[in-house]
Design a protein around this motif. Structure first.
Motif, PDB file in Angstrom:
ATOM      1  N   PHE A   2     -10.890 -13.887 -23.648  1.00  0.00           N
ATOM      2  CA  PHE A   2     -11.553 -15.172 -23.859  1.00  0.00           C
ATOM      3  C   PHE A   2     -10.554 -16.197 -24.370  1.00  0.00           C
ATOM      4  O   PHE A   2      -9.611 -15.862 -25.094  1.00  0.00           O
ATOM      5  CB  PHE A   2     -12.685 -15.041 -24.881  1.00  0.00           C
ATOM      6  CG  PHE A   2     -13.989 -14.593 -24.298  1.00  0.00           C
ATOM      7  CD1 PHE A   2     -14.999 -15.494 -24.026  1.00  0.00           C
ATOM      8  CD2 PHE A   2     -14.204 -13.252 -24.013  1.00  0.00           C
ATOM      9  CE1 PHE A   2     -16.194 -15.077 -23.484  1.00  0.00           C
ATOM     10  CE2 PHE A   2     -15.396 -12.829 -23.475  1.00  0.00           C
ATOM     11  CZ  PHE A   2     -16.400 -13.741 -23.209  1.00  0.00           C
ATOM     12  N   THR A   3     -10.780 -17.452 -24.016  1.00  0.00           N
ATOM     13  CA  THR A   3     -10.118 -18.569 -24.671  1.00  0.00           C
ATOM     14  C   THR A   3     -11.179 -19.363 -25.423  1.00  0.00           C
ATOM     15  O   THR A   3     -12.289 -19.568 -24.910  1.00  0.00           O
ATOM     16  CB  THR A   3      -9.396 -19.484 -23.664  1.00  0.00           C
ATOM     17  OG1 THR A   3      -8.906 -20.646 -24.363  1.00  0.00           O
ATOM     18  CG2 THR A   3     -10.309 -19.931 -22.539  1.00  0.00           C
ATOM     19  N   PHE A   4     -10.865 -19.771 -26.642  1.00  0.00           N
ATOM     20  CA  PHE A   4     -11.790 -20.528 -27.473  1.00  0.00           C
ATOM     21  C   PHE A   4     -11.385 -21.999 -27.548  1.00  0.00           C
ATOM     22  O   PHE A   4     -11.814 -22.724 -28.439  1.00  0.00           O
ATOM     23  CB  PHE A   4     -11.840 -19.934 -28.883  1.00  0.00           C
ATOM     24  CG  PHE A   4     -12.511 -18.593 -28.959  1.00  0.00           C
ATOM     25  CD1 PHE A   4     -13.785 -18.462 -29.483  1.00  0.00           C
ATOM     26  CD2 PHE A   4     -11.873 -17.447 -28.502  1.00  0.00           C
ATOM     27  CE1 PHE A   4     -14.400 -17.226 -29.551  1.00  0.00           C
ATOM     28  CE2 PHE A   4     -12.476 -16.206 -28.569  1.00  0.00           C
ATOM     29  CZ  PHE A   4     -13.751 -16.091 -29.097  1.00  0.00           C
ATOM     30  N   VAL A  17     -16.640 -23.430 -27.290  1.00  0.00           N
ATOM     31  CA  VAL A  17     -17.388 -22.693 -26.271  1.00  0.00           C
ATOM     32  C   VAL A  17     -16.438 -21.689 -25.640  1.00  0.00           C
ATOM     33  O   VAL A  17     -15.542 -22.064 -24.881  1.00  0.00           O
ATOM     34  CB  VAL A  17     -17.970 -23.633 -25.207  1.00  0.00           C
ATOM     35  CG1 VAL A  17     -18.567 -22.832 -24.057  1.00  0.00           C
ATOM     36  CG2 VAL A  17     -19.033 -24.537 -25.820  1.00  0.00           C
ATOM     37  N   PRO A  18     -16.556 -20.408 -25.982  1.00  0.00           N
ATOM     38  CA  PRO A  18     -15.638 -19.408 -25.421  1.00  0.00           C
ATOM     39  C   PRO A  18     -15.789 -19.294 -23.906  1.00  0.00           C
ATOM     40  O   PRO A  18     -16.898 -19.251 -23.374  1.00  0.00           O
ATOM     41  CB  PRO A  18     -16.066 -18.107 -26.112  1.00  0.00           C
ATOM     42  CG  PRO A  18     -16.896 -18.528 -27.276  1.00  0.00           C
ATOM     43  CD  PRO A  18     -17.523 -19.814 -26.908  1.00  0.00           C
ATOM     44  N   MET A  19     -14.668 -19.242 -23.225  1.00  0.00           N
ATOM     45  CA  MET A  19     -14.664 -19.050 -21.775  1.00  0.00           C
ATOM     46  C   MET A  19     -13.879 -17.794 -21.470  1.00  0.00           C
ATOM     47  O   MET A  19     -12.783 -17.591 -22.003  1.00  0.00           O
ATOM     48  CB  MET A  19     -14.042 -20.255 -21.080  1.00  0.00           C
ATOM     49  CG  MET A  19     -13.947 -20.076 -19.572  1.00  0.00           C
ATOM     50  SD  MET A  19     -13.062 -21.420 -18.782  1.00  0.00           S
ATOM     51  CE  MET A  19     -12.500 -20.576 -17.301  1.00  0.00           C
ATOM     52  N   ALA A  20     -14.441 -16.938 -20.591  1.00  0.00           N
ATOM     53  CA  ALA A  20     -13.828 -15.651 -20.286  1.00  0.00           C
ATOM     54  C   ALA A  20     -13.322 -15.620 -18.864  1.00  0.00           C
ATOM     55  O   ALA A  20     -13.790 -16.363 -18.006  1.00  0.00           O
ATOM     56  CB  ALA A  20     -14.849 -14.532 -20.481  1.00  0.00           C
ATOM     57  N   ALA A  21     -12.379 -14.737 -18.608  1.00  0.00           N
ATOM     58  CA  ALA A  21     -11.849 -14.568 -17.254  1.00  0.00           C
ATOM     59  C   ALA A  21     -11.365 -13.139 -17.075  1.00  0.00           C
ATOM     60  O   ALA A  21     -11.118 -12.410 -18.038  1.00  0.00           O
ATOM     61  CB  ALA A  21     -10.702 -15.542 -17.002  1.00  0.00           C
ATOM     62  N   ARG A  22     -11.228 -12.761 -15.825  1.00  0.00           N
ATOM     63  CA  ARG A  22     -10.655 -11.462 -15.507  1.00  0.00           C
ATOM     64  C   ARG A  22      -9.156 -11.462 -15.799  1.00  0.00           C
ATOM     65  O   ARG A  22      -8.526 -12.513 -15.969  1.00  0.00           O
ATOM     66  CB  ARG A  22     -10.882 -11.140 -14.027  1.00  0.00           C
ATOM     67  CG  ARG A  22     -12.331 -10.921 -13.636  1.00  0.00           C
ATOM     68  CD  ARG A  22     -12.439 -10.788 -12.129  1.00  0.00           C
ATOM     69  NE  ARG A  22     -13.806 -10.565 -11.690  1.00  0.00           N
ATOM     70  CZ  ARG A  22     -14.312  -9.380 -11.409  1.00  0.00           C
ATOM     71  NH1 ARG A  22     -13.571  -8.293 -11.552  1.00  0.00           N
ATOM     72  NH2 ARG A  22     -15.554  -9.253 -10.997  1.00  0.00           N
ATOM     73  N   GLN A  23      -8.585 -10.278 -15.831  1.00  0.00           N
ATOM     74  CA  GLN A  23      -7.171 -10.126 -16.146  1.00  0.00           C
ATOM     75  C   GLN A  23      -6.292 -10.956 -15.199  1.00  0.00           C
ATOM     76  O   GLN A  23      -5.312 -11.565 -15.615  1.00  0.00           O
ATOM     77  CB  GLN A  23      -6.783  -8.645 -16.058  1.00  0.00           C
ATOM     78  CG  GLN A  23      -5.337  -8.337 -16.401  1.00  0.00           C
ATOM     79  CD  GLN A  23      -5.075  -8.441 -17.891  1.00  0.00           C
ATOM     80  OE1 GLN A  23      -6.016  -8.415 -18.676  1.00  0.00           O
ATOM     81  NE2 GLN A  23      -3.828  -8.568 -18.281  1.00  0.00           N
ATOM     82  N   SER A  24      -6.649 -11.009 -13.911  1.00  0.00           N
ATOM     83  CA  SER A  24      -5.827 -11.701 -12.934  1.00  0.00           C
ATOM     84  C   SER A  24      -5.808 -13.209 -13.124  1.00  0.00           C
ATOM     85  O   SER A  24      -4.957 -13.903 -12.580  1.00  0.00           O
ATOM     86  CB  SER A  24      -6.330 -11.380 -11.524  1.00  0.00           C
ATOM     87  OG  SER A  24      -7.699 -11.742 -11.391  1.00  0.00           O
TER      88      SER A  24
END
Length: 360
Positions: free
Chosen positions: A135-137, A290-297
């Motif tokens: 996640f990035t915050f 607002v935390p945003m998530a992403a896959r490893q790639s």
């Protein structure tokens, strides 16, 4: 079955104009020295507007009493994404402690180890709920996170040499307005799918919108009308088969929490609203996160995370391009999340196949 008799509270509450006192304020804004000159004389007020003058606690009490006269979880009966939630007062007490309230956004990370450790733990919980890798915050709000997603989509296709081709982002008419707005701001053409007979767009309308120009799908589910699209996993597969990306706006996560995970449905990224699901109040107390998530790639394309362990593993250091300034949000969310994770409200099922959030 015997129905219980219930009567909502009735307060002898005056209208907002009848409350307060001269000089009371909730927020103090600096005056623009040349602001009056920017307004044409014909449009200037002859006298200040008759607005109520209230302190912030007075406004909170006023609207809380009004809300208690309706039916709902905490007195609010609307589905609205910012009202369908529960904000424990204990979280506000926790955030008001001097260890949290006195933190400065720009102070050295070595003096914020307790907070950064809490954010690290919060990231682990959110990874378990979403299935994502990190996640990035950094995003300061829902629209900020959605715009970040749109920019990442643009960079993703540019890296593949398809920036000139992938120019369209698909959304639905019931999605939160920040999705089409941020897509358009990032330079994409927005395709808005209409309602179908079941309360959500039909699969056929999605298939008709897909083309080699499709860059991404940005969508809520449940949408802002409270309708869940049971075909969402098929939607995601078709979008990705067309070469697009899939972004899950989890503004309405309350309705599906611990039932589904964004990654299991095939989404590439998602975002959570701390002020809608995780006990944080809506605005009024400074910058939000607002935390945003992403896959490893995708991690190379994402903004900095809120924490990174140092080489010796003893100090958590900031990895964000700008100071966060939202310690209270993180503290409240961390405190709200821990009791409900594991054996709590979300249960072990929400954490099955839980990925490892790597620090590198």
């Amino acid at each position: 079955m015997t129905l219980r008799r219930y009567h909502a509270p009735v307060w002898d509450e005056p209208v907002i104009m009848a409350t307060g006192a001269p000089g009371r304020r909730g927020q103090l804004f600096p005056l623009a020295p040349e602001g009056a000159a920017l307004v044409p004389p014909a449009l200037r007020r002859a006298a200040p507007p008759a607005l109520p003058e209230n302190a912030e606690p007075d406004v909170l009490r006023h609207y809380l009493r009004l809300s208690q006269q309706t039916m709902g979880m905490i007195g609010v009966s609307l589905f609205g994404t910012c009202t369908m939630k529960y904000n424990p007062r204990r979280g506000e007490q926790h955030a008001a402690r001097p260890e949290i309230a006195d933190l400065h956004p720009a102070q050295h990370p070595e003096t914020m180890q307790g907070l950064l450790e809490a954010v690290h733990g919060l990231e682990q919980i959110l990874c378990g709920l979403s299935g994502m890798d990190a996640f990035t915050f950094q995003a300061a709000g829902g629209a900020d996170a959605a715009y970040t997603q749109a920019c990442i989509t643009r960079a993703y296709h540019a890296a593949r040499g398809e920036a000139g081709q992938r120019t369209e982002i698909i959304t639905s008419i019931q999605s939160h307005p920040c999705n089409p707005a941020t897509a358009a701001t990032a330079g994409f053409q927005v395709i808005t799918l209409p309602l179908g007979p079941n309360g959500y767009p039909t699969l056929e309308s999605l298939e008709a919108a897909l083309s080699p120009r499709t860059a991404a799908l940005m969508i809520n589910n449940p949408d802002d009308m409270g309708v869940y699209n049971p075909e969402i996993d098929v939607w995601v597969r078709k979008v990705k088969a067309a070469g697009g990306l899939a972004f899950y706006d989890h503004a309405n996560f309350n309705g599906v929490m611990s039932k589904i995970r964004a990654r299991d449905l095939g989404f590439d990224a998602c975002m959570f609203m701390l002020h809608k699901t995780f006990g944080v109040s809506k605005g009024a107390v400074g910058r939000r996160s607002v935390p945003m998530a992403a896959r490893q790639s995708w991690r190379a394309s994402c903004p900095g995370r809120a924490w990174l362990p140092t080489a010796n593993g003893s100090i958590l250091s900031m990895a964000m391009p700008q100071p966060p300034g939202c310690a209270s949000s993180w503290a409240i969310c961390s405190r709200c999340s821990k009791p409900m994770s594991g054996r709590g409200r979300w249960g072990p099922r929400a954490f099955r196949k839980r990925p490892t959030c790597r620090s590198s």
